[in-house]
Design a protein around this motif. Sequence first.
Motif, PDB file in Angstrom:
ATOM      1  N   ALA A  10       0.851  -1.188   0.000  1.00 34.84           N
ATOM      2  CA  ALA A  10       0.000   0.000   0.000  1.00 34.84           C
ATOM      3  C   ALA A  10       0.889   1.240   0.000  1.00 34.84           C
ATOM      4  O   ALA A  10       2.051   1.177   0.422  1.00 34.84           O
ATOM      5  CB  ALA A  10      -0.904  -0.003   1.232  1.00 34.84           C
ATOM      6  N   PRO A  11       0.393   2.401  -0.470  1.00 36.34           N
ATOM      7  CA  PRO A  11       1.212   3.616  -0.461  1.00 36.34           C
ATOM      8  C   PRO A  11       1.817   3.930   0.903  1.00 36.34           C
ATOM      9  O   PRO A  11       2.964   4.368   1.000  1.00 36.34           O
ATOM     10  CB  PRO A  11       0.224   4.704  -0.904  1.00 36.34           C
ATOM     11  N   GLY A  12       1.053   3.667   1.973  1.00 39.12           N
ATOM     12  CA  GLY A  12       1.558   3.962   3.308  1.00 39.12           C
ATOM     13  C   GLY A  12       2.721   3.089   3.749  1.00 39.12           C
ATOM     14  O   GLY A  12       3.368   3.368   4.762  1.00 39.12           O
ATOM     15  N   ASP A  13       3.004   2.023   2.997  1.00 39.41           N
ATOM     16  CA  ASP A  13       4.139   1.153   3.317  1.00 39.41           C
ATOM     17  C   ASP A  13       5.447   1.710   2.783  1.00 39.41           C
ATOM     18  O   ASP A  13       6.526   1.195   3.114  1.00 39.41           O
ATOM     19  CB  ASP A  13       3.930  -0.247   2.715  1.00 39.41           C
ATOM     20  N   GLN A 194      -2.008   6.692   5.069  1.00 35.96           N
ATOM     21  CA  GLN A 194      -2.330   5.939   3.863  1.00 35.96           C
ATOM     22  C   GLN A 194      -1.578   6.463   2.641  1.00 35.96           C
ATOM     23  O   GLN A 194      -1.796   5.992   1.535  1.00 35.96           O
ATOM     24  CB  GLN A 194      -3.837   6.006   3.603  1.00 35.96           C
ATOM     25  N   CYS A 195      -0.687   7.432   2.850  1.00 38.32           N
ATOM     26  CA  CYS A 195       0.041   8.062   1.748  1.00 38.32           C
ATOM     27  C   CYS A 195       1.489   7.591   1.716  1.00 38.32           C
ATOM     28  O   CYS A 195       2.042   7.148   2.732  1.00 38.32           O
ATOM     29  CB  CYS A 195       0.028   9.586   1.897  1.00 38.32           C
ATOM     30  N   VAL A 196       2.120   7.699   0.552  1.00 37.40           N
ATOM     31  CA  VAL A 196       3.567   7.521   0.464  1.00 37.40           C
ATOM     32  C   VAL A 196       4.204   8.594   1.326  1.00 37.40           C
ATOM     33  O   VAL A 196       3.879   9.777   1.224  1.00 37.40           O
ATOM     34  CB  VAL A 196       4.053   7.657  -0.992  1.00 37.40           C
ATOM     35  N   GLN A 197       5.104   8.190   2.193  1.00 38.20           N
ATOM     36  CA  GLN A 197       5.723   9.111   3.139  1.00 38.20           C
ATOM     37  C   GLN A 197       7.006   9.682   2.536  1.00 38.20           C
ATOM     38  O   GLN A 197       8.008   8.981   2.412  1.00 38.20           O
ATOM     39  CB  GLN A 197       6.057   8.390   4.450  1.00 38.20           C
ATOM     40  N   ILE A 198       6.964  10.942   2.132  1.00 37.78           N
ATOM     41  CA  ILE A 198       8.171  11.627   1.669  1.00 37.78           C
ATOM     42  C   ILE A 198       8.762  12.331   2.873  1.00 37.78           C
ATOM     43  O   ILE A 198       8.087  13.140   3.518  1.00 37.78           O
ATOM     44  CB  ILE A 198       7.844  12.623   0.547  1.00 37.78           C
ATOM     45  N   VAL A 212      11.766   1.446   1.399  1.00 39.35           N
ATOM     46  CA  VAL A 212      12.389   2.767   1.440  1.00 39.35           C
ATOM     47  C   VAL A 212      13.090   3.026   0.111  1.00 39.35           C
ATOM     48  O   VAL A 212      13.827   2.171  -0.390  1.00 39.35           O
ATOM     49  CB  VAL A 212      13.406   2.878   2.598  1.00 39.35           C
ATOM     50  N   PHE A 213      12.852   4.213  -0.455  1.00 44.02           N
ATOM     51  CA  PHE A 213      13.479   4.601  -1.717  1.00 44.02           C
ATOM     52  C   PHE A 213      14.283   5.877  -1.497  1.00 44.02           C
ATOM     53  O   PHE A 213      13.865   6.769  -0.770  1.00 44.02           O
ATOM     54  CB  PHE A 213      12.419   4.841  -2.798  1.00 44.02           C
ATOM     55  N   VAL A 214      15.455   5.956  -2.142  1.00 43.40           N
ATOM     56  CA  VAL A 214      16.301   7.150  -2.068  1.00 43.40           C
ATOM     57  C   VAL A 214      16.633   7.556  -3.509  1.00 43.40           C
ATOM     58  O   VAL A 214      17.723   7.269  -4.011  1.00 43.40           O
ATOM     59  CB  VAL A 214      17.579   6.901  -1.251  1.00 43.40           C
ATOM     60  N   PRO A 215      15.708   8.231  -4.198  1.00 46.00           N
ATOM     61  CA  PRO A 215      15.900   8.505  -5.625  1.00 46.00           C
ATOM     62  C   PRO A 215      16.964   9.553  -5.925  1.00 46.00           C
ATOM     63  O   PRO A 215      17.458   9.629  -7.038  1.00 46.00           O
ATOM     64  CB  PRO A 215      14.513   8.995  -6.070  1.00 46.00           C
ATOM     65  N   PHE A 216      17.325  10.378  -4.933  1.00 48.49           N
ATOM     66  CA  PHE A 216      18.298  11.447  -5.166  1.00 48.49           C
ATOM     67  C   PHE A 216      19.575  11.185  -4.367  1.00 48.49           C
ATOM     68  O   PHE A 216      20.169  12.104  -3.818  1.00 48.49           O
ATOM     69  CB  PHE A 216      17.695  12.797  -4.770  1.00 48.49           C
TER      70      PHE A 216
END
Length: 243
Positions: A10-13, A194-198, A212-216
């Motif tokens: 889910a986005p919140g994950d 419920q949202c993607v956590q930035i 966990v993503f680190v795009p930058f």
Amino acid sequence: SFLVKHSDIAPGDMAVLVRSHAHAKTMQAALRARQLPSVFLSDNANVYQSEEALDLWRVLRAVATPRHTSWMRSALVCRLWGFSNAQLPGVLQDLSHADVLAESGQRWLAQWQKQGVLPMLYSWMHEQHIAARLLAMPEGERRLTNLLHLGELLQDASQHLQGPEALLAYLQDQLQASSSNPETQKMRLETDAQCVQIITFHKSKGLEYPLVFVPFLGSFSAQEKGLGKPTDDDEEAPDLTES
């Protein structure tokens, strides 16, 4: 390592680590294009530093001086009023609409003076269908939540102030202040979970997320990629200078 089925995610994950506000806004735009909800959890997430706060200042200024045509027009074109780009030319050119708004403004001002700013905002929102228009916009739920939160904060602040002019001056001070962040001023939304956590690298310390993503990553220094503490970019204070 482990595998996760797509249907279980889910986005919140998901969390996206960023270093700056600019990167956070870039990620939010990319996620919005994919119709994925997101929220930016910044140490500086003060509702008085939001776009809605500046727009509300314009709306309240117009209500406080309902016969000041240019200030009413400034309020009408702000995003908080919720008119689309296609609707605005007709709204601004309709002289009968301007007269109706001036009369409504007089009534809203009288209610503000008698009952307080929050009841007046409820009347304005109901009569102008603000909630429906905001919810039809991208991030509309966030905008509506910030508006209601600001109304509550200003209603509390008004207990110690004398009249609309004093409250407008108070709001202007909050807009131009550094982004100090007492708990009551933090932006809030019940659906944030419920949202993607930035989230900024520094604020993420001690938190855990399934994905966990680190795009930058390339924007971080060698120290920040390890255990260092990055400093998040400062937001510029809003410019309140208008004719």
